[in-house]
Design a protein around this motif. Sequence first.
Motif, PDB file in Angstrom:
ATOM      1  N   THR A  71       0.809  -1.216   0.000  1.00 51.32           N
ATOM      2  CA  THR A  71       0.000   0.000   0.000  1.00 51.32           C
ATOM      3  C   THR A  71       0.844   1.270   0.000  1.00 51.32           C
ATOM      4  O   THR A  71       0.300   2.348  -0.198  1.00 51.32           O
ATOM      5  N   TRP A  72       2.159   1.140   0.190  1.00 50.68           N
ATOM      6  CA  TRP A  72       2.976   2.356   0.230  1.00 50.68           C
ATOM      7  C   TRP A  72       3.029   3.083  -1.104  1.00 50.68           C
ATOM      8  O   TRP A  72       3.082   4.321  -1.102  1.00 50.68           O
ATOM      9  N   VAL A  87       0.594   3.394  -3.267  1.00 53.34           N
ATOM     10  CA  VAL A  87      -0.689   4.091  -3.369  1.00 53.34           C
ATOM     11  C   VAL A  87      -0.704   5.296  -2.440  1.00 53.34           C
ATOM     12  O   VAL A  87      -1.134   6.393  -2.826  1.00 53.34           O
ATOM     13  N   THR A  88      -0.208   5.113  -1.235  1.00 54.97           N
ATOM     14  CA  THR A  88      -0.169   6.210  -0.271  1.00 54.97           C
ATOM     15  C   THR A  88       0.755   7.331  -0.754  1.00 54.97           C
ATOM     16  O   THR A  88       0.396   8.512  -0.690  1.00 54.97           O
ATOM     17  N   TYR A  98      -4.421   0.687  -8.707  1.00 59.46           N
ATOM     18  CA  TYR A  98      -5.712   0.197  -8.245  1.00 59.46           C
ATOM     19  C   TYR A  98      -6.231  -0.939  -9.123  1.00 59.46           C
ATOM     20  O   TYR A  98      -6.888  -1.845  -8.634  1.00 59.46           O
ATOM     21  N   ALA A 121      -3.613  -3.132  -5.833  1.00 59.10           N
ATOM     22  CA  ALA A 121      -2.699  -2.680  -4.772  1.00 59.10           C
ATOM     23  C   ALA A 121      -3.431  -1.909  -3.678  1.00 59.10           C
ATOM     24  O   ALA A 121      -2.980  -1.835  -2.555  1.00 59.10           O
ATOM     25  N   GLY A 122      -4.567  -1.317  -4.013  1.00 62.34           N
ATOM     26  CA  GLY A 122      -5.277  -0.506  -3.036  1.00 62.34           C
ATOM     27  C   GLY A 122      -6.175  -1.308  -2.109  1.00 62.34           C
ATOM     28  O   GLY A 122      -6.685  -0.803  -1.133  1.00 62.34           O
TER      29      GLY A 122
END
Length: 83
Positions: free
Chosen positions: A2-3, A5-6, A77, A81-82
Motif C-alpha cells: 500500500t505504500w 498508493v499512499t 488500483y 494494490a489498493g
Amino acid sequence: MTWPVTTLSIVLIVLSVILTGFILLHKGRGGGMSDLFGGGMTTGMSGTSVAERNLDRLTIVVGGLWVVCIVGLLILYSMGAGA
C-alpha cells in the motif's frame, strides 16, 4: 503493497494544491470569472511577460505530473494494490 498508493496519493494532493495556485496566479485575459473579481480592467500592454511565459510552462509541467500521478494510481488500483 500500500505504500505506492499512499505515496502517489500524497504527491497528487500536493500537486493539486500547487496546480490550483498556479492557475489562480495567471493574469485574466478578459471575460469569464476573472471579471467578477476585478480582473476586467484591461491595460494597453498586449504582450506576455517573461514571468507569464514561465508560469505557463510551470503550469503545464505540474499539470503533466498531475496526470501521470492519476494514471499511476489507476494502474495500481487496477492491479489490486489498493485493496
